[in-house]
Write a protein that holds these residues in place. Sequence first.
Motif, mmCIF file in Angstrom:
data_model
loop_
_atom_site.group_PDB
_atom_site.id
_atom_site.type_symbol
_atom_site.label_atom_id
_atom_site.label_comp_id
_atom_site.label_asym_id
_atom_site.label_seq_id
_atom_site.Cartn_x
_atom_site.Cartn_y
_atom_site.Cartn_z
ATOM 1 N N ASN A 104 14.760 29.717 10.872
ATOM 2 C CA ASN A 104 14.125 31.028 11.010
ATOM 3 C C ASN A 104 13.410 31.433 9.728
ATOM 4 N N GLN A 105 12.769 30.464 9.081
ATOM 5 C CA GLN A 105 11.993 30.709 7.879
ATOM 6 C C GLN A 105 10.531 30.346 8.127
ATOM 7 N N VAL A 106 9.647 31.090 7.470
ATOM 8 C CA VAL A 106 8.221 30.787 7.576
ATOM 9 C C VAL A 106 7.927 29.594 6.673
ATOM 10 N N ALA A 107 7.746 28.437 7.294
ATOM 11 C CA ALA A 107 7.530 27.214 6.525
ATOM 12 C C ALA A 107 6.069 26.789 6.507
ATOM 13 N N GLY A 108 5.272 27.295 7.436
ATOM 14 C CA GLY A 108 3.867 26.895 7.493
ATOM 15 C C GLY A 108 3.004 27.997 8.068
ATOM 16 N N MET A 109 1.689 27.820 7.919
ATOM 17 C CA MET A 109 0.724 28.784 8.436
ATOM 18 C C MET A 109 -0.403 28.019 9.118
ATOM 19 N N ARG A 110 -0.958 28.658 10.138
ATOM 20 C CA ARG A 110 -2.123 28.089 10.818
ATOM 21 C C ARG A 110 -3.286 29.059 10.717
ATOM 22 N N LYS A 111 -4.357 28.608 10.087
ATOM 23 C CA LYS A 111 -5.560 29.422 9.927
ATOM 24 C C LYS A 111 -6.623 28.921 10.912
ATOM 25 N N THR A 112 -7.265 29.847 11.603
ATOM 26 C CA THR A 112 -8.330 29.503 12.540
ATOM 27 C C THR A 112 -9.680 29.754 11.885
ATOM 28 N N LEU A 113 -10.558 28.748 11.960
ATOM 29 C CA LEU A 113 -11.882 28.855 11.364
ATOM 30 C C LEU A 113 -12.938 28.473 12.397
ATOM 31 N N VAL A 114 -14.101 29.115 12.279
ATOM 32 C CA VAL A 114 -15.228 28.849 13.165
ATOM 33 C C VAL A 114 -16.386 28.343 12.313
ATOM 34 N N PHE A 115 -17.061 27.310 12.806
ATOM 35 C CA PHE A 115 -18.176 26.754 12.035
ATOM 36 C C PHE A 115 -19.443 27.564 12.294
ATOM 37 N N HIS A 116 -20.152 27.900 11.184
ATOM 38 C CA HIS A 116 -21.405 28.647 11.253
ATOM 39 C C HIS A 116 -22.523 27.797 10.658
ATOM 40 N N MET A 117 -23.666 27.802 11.335
ATOM 41 C CA MET A 117 -24.843 27.100 10.826
ATOM 42 C C MET A 117 -25.584 27.998 9.829
ATOM 43 N N GLY A 118 -26.110 27.377 8.764
ATOM 44 C CA GLY A 118 -26.886 28.127 7.784
ATOM 45 C C GLY A 118 -26.066 28.512 6.570
ATOM 46 N N LYS A 119 -26.543 29.527 5.874
ATOM 47 C CA LYS A 119 -25.912 29.992 4.651
ATOM 48 C C LYS A 119 -25.223 31.325 4.896
ATOM 49 N N PRO A 120 -24.059 31.536 4.258
ATOM 50 C CA PRO A 120 -23.391 32.840 4.410
ATOM 51 C C PRO A 120 -24.172 33.914 3.666
ATOM 52 N N PRO A 121 -24.154 35.148 4.130
ATOM 53 C CA PRO A 121 -23.399 35.640 5.295
ATOM 54 C C PRO A 121 -24.222 35.724 6.571
ATOM 55 N N HIS A 122 -25.348 35.004 6.631
ATOM 56 C CA HIS A 122 -26.265 35.122 7.766
ATOM 57 C C HIS A 122 -26.230 33.875 8.646
ATOM 58 N N GLY A 123 -25.127 33.179 8.641
ATOM 59 C CA GLY A 123 -25.020 31.986 9.471
ATOM 60 C C GLY A 123 -24.848 32.331 10.944
ATOM 61 N N SER A 124 -25.227 31.393 11.789
ATOM 62 C CA SER A 124 -25.091 31.575 13.241
ATOM 63 C C SER A 124 -23.826 30.879 13.724
ATOM 64 N N ARG A 125 -23.048 31.590 14.517
ATOM 65 C CA ARG A 125 -21.763 31.098 15.007
ATOM 66 C C ARG A 125 -21.966 29.965 16.005
ATOM 67 N N THR A 126 -21.101 28.968 15.945
ATOM 68 C CA THR A 126 -21.118 27.858 16.888
ATOM 69 C C THR A 126 -19.794 27.819 17.646
ATOM 70 N N ASP A 127 -19.637 26.830 18.513
ATOM 71 C CA ASP A 127 -18.408 26.675 19.288
ATOM 72 C C ASP A 127 -17.457 25.652 18.678
ATOM 73 N N TRP A 128 -17.697 25.263 17.431
ATOM 74 C CA TRP A 128 -16.790 24.341 16.747
ATOM 75 C C TRP A 128 -15.644 25.137 16.120
ATOM 76 N N ILE A 129 -14.426 24.728 16.414
ATOM 77 C CA ILE A 129 -13.225 25.428 15.949
ATOM 78 C C ILE A 129 -12.378 24.460 15.118
ATOM 79 N N MET A 130 -11.728 25.006 14.094
ATOM 80 C CA MET A 130 -10.789 24.211 13.291
ATOM 81 C C MET A 130 -9.515 25.017 13.059
ATOM 82 N N HIS A 131 -8.401 24.393 13.335
ATOM 83 C CA HIS A 131 -7.099 24.951 12.980
ATOM 84 C C HIS A 131 -6.620 24.226 11.722
ATOM 85 N N GLU A 132 -6.404 24.995 10.680
ATOM 86 C CA GLU A 132 -5.970 24.431 9.398
ATOM 87 C C GLU A 132 -4.501 24.783 9.172
ATOM 88 N N TYR A 133 -3.667 23.768 9.072
ATOM 89 C CA TYR A 133 -2.225 23.946 8.858
ATOM 90 C C TYR A 133 -1.897 23.672 7.393
#
Length: 248
Positions: A104-133
């Motif tokens: 019952n301890q928090v041993a890990g985290m999962r971060k959800t990221l979405v890939f954007h085309m272009g340069k931040p902060p004006h990138g266009s959102r895509t349907d590519w998803i990444m879960h980072e553990y």
Amino acid sequence: MNNLSVNGLKKLPLGFRFQPTDEELVFQYLKCKVFSYPLPASIIPDLSVCNFDPWDLPGEMEEERYFFSTKEAKYRTGNRINRATTSGYWKATGSDKQIISRRNQVAGMRKTLVFHMGKPPHGSRTDWIMHEYRLVTLSNNDFDSLHANNPIIQNYLNHEMEKWALCHVFFKKSRKKSSDEEEIMQSLCDSSNEKVKKPKALIHKIKPKLFDFMRENDGMTAESSSSSSSGCSSDITEVSSSACSMQY
């Protein structure tokens, strides 16, 4: 179990499928990677994910892909992670999910990221998803008796914990149906409804035909009428029976 190598990735033999849970990825793969323990299956390669655009990563685009990736700092001084690629960047979305251990301890985290085309902060959102553990804590129970009180080993493992992440990359298919698909589905539904309703419509349209075989024509003698009635008696049975068969 022998693994196959396809497009630079090791794949399981035919008939096997790799679909681990969040807990299995953290405790059976990422944790074993940090501690240099044997992995349950040698199917996750080491790769710097941000050195590639998601569609250029090894493996097939239709499949979900897993990688052990090292975290690269965006600047020499600072803890910000570099998530930029050649054509865009990975942007975090939502809140991180906690991965709870059996203690019952928090041993890990999962971060959800979405890939954007272009340069931040004006990138266009895509349907590519990444879960980072990633691992967040290492308790004394994670060390064996020989290394429990060894600060050098603990510092090394903490460094490895901060260094490695397990990335799950996939392309999220849109569930929105196109107008053509909706028209096809509507036409199929209409045709099926017509097929169901058509027999009932035919039944209502069929009207029983009544024949008066007992009617006498003018100028006919009683003898001829009696003979005609006797001759038509058999015909009445046949026609009525056939008419009844059509009605029901």
